[in-house]
Motif scaffolding. Structure first.
Motif, PDB file in Angstrom:
ATOM      1  N   LEU A   1      -2.768   9.215   8.112  1.00 11.04           N
ATOM      2  CA  LEU A   1      -1.708   8.309   8.522  1.00 11.04           C
ATOM      3  C   LEU A   1      -1.877   6.958   7.834  1.00 11.04           C
ATOM      4  O   LEU A   1      -2.997   6.439   7.732  1.00 11.04           O
ATOM      5  N   GLY A   2      -0.755   6.394   7.380  1.00  7.06           N
ATOM      6  CA  GLY A   2      -0.828   5.099   6.732  1.00  7.06           C
ATOM      7  C   GLY A   2       0.523   4.420   6.709  1.00  7.06           C
ATOM      8  O   GLY A   2       1.474   4.906   7.316  1.00  7.06           O
ATOM      9  N   PRO A   3       0.675   3.310   6.013  1.00  4.64           N
ATOM     10  CA  PRO A   3      -0.367   2.674   5.189  1.00  4.64           C
ATOM     11  C   PRO A   3      -1.465   1.981   5.986  1.00  4.64           C
ATOM     12  O   PRO A   3      -2.559   1.753   5.485  1.00  4.64           O
ATOM     13  N   VAL A   4      -1.153   1.634   7.248  1.00  2.00           N
ATOM     14  CA  VAL A   4      -2.180   1.102   8.159  1.00  2.00           C
ATOM     15  C   VAL A   4      -1.999   1.782   9.504  1.00  2.00           C
ATOM     16  O   VAL A   4      -0.935   2.315   9.798  1.00  2.00           O
ATOM     17  N   LEU A   5      -3.028   1.748  10.323  1.00  4.57           N
ATOM     18  CA  LEU A   5      -2.910   2.332  11.652  1.00  4.57           C
ATOM     19  C   LEU A   5      -2.165   1.370  12.582  1.00  4.57           C
ATOM     20  O   LEU A   5      -2.185   0.150  12.374  1.00  4.57           O
TER      21      LEU A   5
ATOM     22  N   GLY B   1       0.785  -1.228   0.000  1.00  2.52           N
ATOM     23  CA  GLY B   1       0.000   0.000   0.000  1.00  2.52           C
ATOM     24  C   GLY B   1       0.815   1.275   0.000  1.00  2.52           C
ATOM     25  O   GLY B   1       0.268   2.371  -0.162  1.00  2.52           O
ATOM     26  N   ARG B   2       2.129   1.157   0.157  1.00  2.00           N
ATOM     27  CA  ARG B   2       2.952   2.364   0.212  1.00  2.00           C
ATOM     28  C   ARG B   2       3.109   3.037  -1.152  1.00  2.00           C
ATOM     29  O   ARG B   2       3.595   4.168  -1.228  1.00  2.00           O
ATOM     30  N   ASN B   3       2.707   2.384  -2.231  1.00  2.00           N
ATOM     31  CA  ASN B   3       2.734   3.088  -3.524  1.00  2.00           C
ATOM     32  C   ASN B   3       1.699   4.211  -3.547  1.00  2.00           C
ATOM     33  O   ASN B   3       1.705   5.057  -4.448  1.00  2.00           O
TER      34      ASN B   3
ATOM     35  N   TYR C   1      11.770   8.340  -0.623  1.00  2.00           N
ATOM     36  CA  TYR C   1      12.330   7.541  -1.713  1.00  2.00           C
ATOM     37  C   TYR C   1      11.266   7.007  -2.656  1.00  2.00           C
ATOM     38  O   TYR C   1      11.586   6.551  -3.751  1.00  2.00           O
ATOM     39  N   ARG C   2      10.029   7.077  -2.247  1.00  2.00           N
ATOM     40  CA  ARG C   2       8.943   6.679  -3.138  1.00  2.00           C
ATOM     41  C   ARG C   2       8.762   7.662  -4.297  1.00  2.00           C
ATOM     42  O   ARG C   2       8.197   7.305  -5.326  1.00  2.00           O
ATOM     43  N   PHE C   3       9.255   8.900  -4.118  1.00  2.00           N
ATOM     44  CA  PHE C   3       8.959   9.912  -5.138  1.00  2.00           C
ATOM     45  C   PHE C   3      10.030  10.990  -5.276  1.00  2.00           C
ATOM     46  O   PHE C   3       9.881  11.914  -6.074  1.00  2.00           O
TER      47      PHE C   3
ATOM     48  N   TRP D   1       4.219   5.717   8.464  1.00  2.00           N
ATOM     49  CA  TRP D   1       4.970   5.347   9.654  1.00  2.00           C
ATOM     50  C   TRP D   1       5.470   3.912   9.510  1.00  2.00           C
ATOM     51  O   TRP D   1       4.918   3.108   8.775  1.00  2.00           O
ATOM     52  N   TYR D   2       6.568   3.624  10.222  1.00  2.00           N
ATOM     53  CA  TYR D   2       7.089   2.272  10.275  1.00  2.00           C
ATOM     54  C   TYR D   2       7.510   1.900  11.690  1.00  2.00           C
ATOM     55  O   TYR D   2       7.125   0.888  12.213  1.00  2.00           O
ATOM     56  N   GLU D   3       8.348   2.793  12.295  1.00  9.14           N
ATOM     57  CA  GLU D   3       8.877   2.425  13.608  1.00  9.14           C
ATOM     58  C   GLU D   3       8.690   3.533  14.631  1.00  9.14           C
ATOM     59  O   GLU D   3       7.891   4.432  14.448  1.00  9.14           O
TER      60      GLU D   3
END
Length: 529
Positions: free
Chosen positions: A492-496, A391-393, A416-418, A470-472
Motif C-alpha cells: 500500500l502506498g504512496p504512504v500509509l 512518490g506516485r511515479n 492514469y500513471r501507466f 490510496w487517496y480517499e
C-alpha cells in the motif's frame, strides 16, 4: 479544522488551520463535522425505532456521508441543508424526546471533537469505520440512482454510525465492526456491479482515443454512469461530442453507452491534473461525483456540478437533470478550431478499457492453461486512487518493469500513471487490462476468486500480488473488503494512512501482512524471487 481522512493530509498528520490540502476551508470542514455528528445522532434515534426508518431515512444517511467524502462538496449551503434534513428526520423518529426535559442524550447530536481527541488506538479504529462507510455510501448512492437498494446495507450504516459515536467503546467492541465494514461493503459493491451491468450491459474491451475532434463538446467527469446516459440522450443530434474524464473513462466499454456515436473519447489524464488541463478549455465540464478540485478563474465559468457535488458559485444541475445550460455553453464555446491530438502521460494516443470480470472469465480456461504452461508467471493488480504526491511515479515504474511473462490488471484513476503504455500481449491477451472504475473493484475480486477456484487453491496461494495506491475513503472501504476476504500481503502506498495508530497498524501487519511500498525494483524482486 481538523481532517486527516485523505492521503495528502498536511504533513502526513492532519490538515488544520484555515484550509485543507484539498481546498476545503475550515468552516466547511467544521460543517462537515457537524453533519457527521447529526448523522450519528440520527443513527441513535433509529435504534429502537427501526420500524419508523424508511427509504428517505436511508437516502439521507447515504447522501450525508457521501457529501463528506474528499473533493465532493465544498458548498456550505448544501451541507447546512443536509444538517437541517437530519434534524427534522430525527424529530420525526423520536418526537417525544424533544419535549422531554430529562437529559438522556437520546436527541443529542455527536460532538466530533470527542472522536478527534479520543485515545489514539480508539480514534484510529473509529476513523477506519467512519471513513470506510463514507466510501461505502458512495457505492450505495450510485446503486440507488439506478433503482437498486439493500436494506441490510442501510441498516449497517446506522449501526456503524452508532459505533463511531460511542465514546466508551474500546478496541474489543470496535475492531469487529471495522472488519464488518469490509464484509458489508462487499455486498454493496456486488449490488452496484449488478445495477451497472443489468442497466448498461457487461463491459466489452474497447479502445478509447485521446484525440478531441473539431466541434463543440462537453467533458464529463466523475463516476455516475446514469448522468452520462442522460447527457448523451440530451445531446444526441445536436452536433456536440461528449468526452469522458478521470473515472468516467470505463463508461466507453458499456454497450448501452458506447452505442452513442457522439461519445467520442477521453480528455485529460488523472483528476489531480484538472486545474492545468481545464485551463482555457473551449468546452464545459460536468462533475457528477467526487474528484472536483476548486476551479481556477480561467475556467470556473465553464464548470457545472450535479448530484452530491457542489462548489460555491458553480452552476448546479438539480434533480430535474436538465442539462440544457451545459449544452448551451458547449454550443457557445464552439470547441477547438481543429482536431487536437492529446496523449497520456507516457505519450500514448489511446487507451484500452473494458476488461471486467465477464470478459476475463470468459477466457479463464485460456488464462489457466497459459499459467500451467508457464507462459504467465504472475499477475499483478496495480490500481487505486491517483494523487499529486511525488512518490506516485512508483506505480508507473513498477508497471514498466514488470517482466513480459506477467499480467497487470488495473482499476480506478491510479491507472492514469501507466494506462497509455503498450506492454504487448501474452497468450492472446493484452498484458495490461483495465478492469474499470474504483466502483468496479468487485470485478477484480471476482476475477481473483474465480482463478483461485480454477486452480483449486486459496486466493493467497495464487501467483497474484496486489500493489495498491490510496487517496480517499472509497479506497479505505475497498481495503477493508480485501481484508474481510482474508487477502494478505497487500502493498500500500504512496504512504500509509495518517489515521492508523501504530498498534492498529501492527495488528494489520501481523494479521494480514500489509506493507508499505518501497521501490519498484525491491518490491518486484521480493514478489518474484
Amino acid at each position: 479544522m481538523f481532517c486527516y481522512q485523505c492521503e495528502q493530509t498536511a504533513g502526513g498528520k492532519g490538515c488544520s488551520g484555515r484550509m485543507g490540502v484539498c481546498g476545503k476551508t475550515s468552516d466547511t470542514a467544521e460543517l462537515q463535522d457537524q453533519l457527521t455528528g447529526a448523522l450519528i445522532g440520527l443513527a441513535k434515534a433509529v435504534e429502537g425505532n427501526e420500524y419508523k426508518a424508511n427509504d428517505a431515512t436511508a437516502a439521507l444517511v447515504v447522501e450525508g456521508l457521501f457529501a463528506t467524502l474528499t473533493n465532493v462538496n465544498f458548498d456550505n449551503a448544501d451541507i447546512r441543508k443536509l444538517i437541517d434534513r437530519a434534524e427534522k428526520e430525527k424529530q420525526r423518529l423520536i418526537p417525544g424526546c424533544f419535549s422531554c426535559e430529562a437529559s438522556c442524550g437520546k436527541n443529542d447530536d455527536y460532538d466530533m471533537a470527542n472522536l478527534w481527541n479520543a485515545p489514539e488506538d480508539v480514534r484510529s479504529l473509529r476513523s477506519l469505520i467512519l471513513f470506510g462507510i463514507r466510501g461505502m455510501a458512495a457505492y450505495a448512492y450510485h446503486a440507488v440512482v439506478l433503482g437498486y437498494r439493500d436494506a441490510a446495507i442501510h441498516n449497517f450504516l446506522y449501526k456503524a454510525l452508532y459505533a463511531v459515536g460511542m465514546d466508551d467503546w474500546g478496541m474489543e467492541e470496535l475492531l469487529p465492526i471495522v472488519l464488518e465494514v469490509g464484509e458489508v461493503n462487499l455486498t454493496c459493491m456486488a449490488l452496484l456491479d449488478r445495477a451497472n451491468t443489468e442497466t448498461f450491459g457487461h463491459p466489452q474491451p474497447t479502445e478509447v482515443t485521446l484525440t478531441v475532434e473539431k466541434r463543440p463538446f462537453i467533458v464529463i467527469s466523475g463516476h455516475d454512469l446514469y448522468d452520462l446516459k442522460l447527457l448523451l440522450e440530451q445531446t444526441e443530434g445536436k452536433g456536440i461530442n461528449v468526452y469522458t474524464h478521470g473515472e468516467m473513462l470505463p463508461a466507453h466499454a458499456y454497450p448501452e453507452l458506447k452505442k452513442y456515436s457522439h461519445l467520442k473519447g477521453n480528455f485529460g489524464t488523472a483528476w489531480q491534473n484538472q486545474q492545468k488541463e481545464f485551463s482555457k478549455l473551449p468546452a464545459p465540464v460536468l462533475f457528477t461525483t467526487n474528484c472536483l478540485m476548486p476551479p481556477k478563474e480561467d475556467y470556473a465559468d465553464r464548470v457545472f456540478t450535479t448530484e452530491m457535488v457542489g462548489y460555491p458559485g458553480m452552476r448546479h444541475i438539480g434533480e430535474e437533470k436538465d442539462f440544457s445550460p451545459v449544452i448551451e455553453n458547449a454550443l457557445k464555446l464552439g470547441g477547438y478550431a481543429s482536431d487536437q491530438e492529446f496523449t497520456g502521460i507516457n505519450g500514448g494516443h489511446q487507451v484500452m478499457t473494458g476488461f471486467a470480470a465477464n470478459t476475463v472469465l470468459s477466457v479463464a480456461d485460456m488464462v489457466v492453461d497459459a499459467v500451467k504452461k508457464g507462459d504467465i508467471r504472475h499477475f499483478f493488480l496495480v490500481g487505486g486512487c491517483d494523487g499529486s504526491r511525488p512518490g506516485r511515479n512508483y506505480y508507473t515504474e513498477f508497471v514498466k518493469q514488470t517482466p513480459p511473462d506477467t499480467v497487470v490488471l488495473t482499476l480506478a484513476c491510479g491507472k492514469y500513471r501507466f494506462n497509455d503504455l503498450d506492454l504487448g500481449t501474452i497468450g492472446g491477451l493484452p498484458r495490461l487490462m483495465d478492469v474499470g472504475q474504483c466502483n468496479d473493484a468487485y470485478s477484480a475480486i471476482r476475477i481473483a476468486l474465480a482463478l483461485a477456484d480454477a486452480f483449486g487453491c486459496d486466493v493467497n496461494e495464487l501467483p497474484l500480488s496486489m500493489v495498491l495506491s490510496w487517496y480517499e475513503q472509497k479506497a479505505v472501504c475497498i481495503l477493508l473488503t480485501l481484508l474481510h476476504l482474508g487477502i494478505k500481503n497487500i502493498r500500500l502506498g504512496p504512504v500509509l494512512p495518517a489515521f492508523l495508530s501504530q498498534n492498529v497498524l501492527n495488528y494489520l501487519v501481523e494479521q494480514f501482512g500489509i506493507a508499505p511500498i518501497s521501490t519498484p525494483e525491491e518490491d518486484l524482486k521480493d514478489i518474484l524471487g
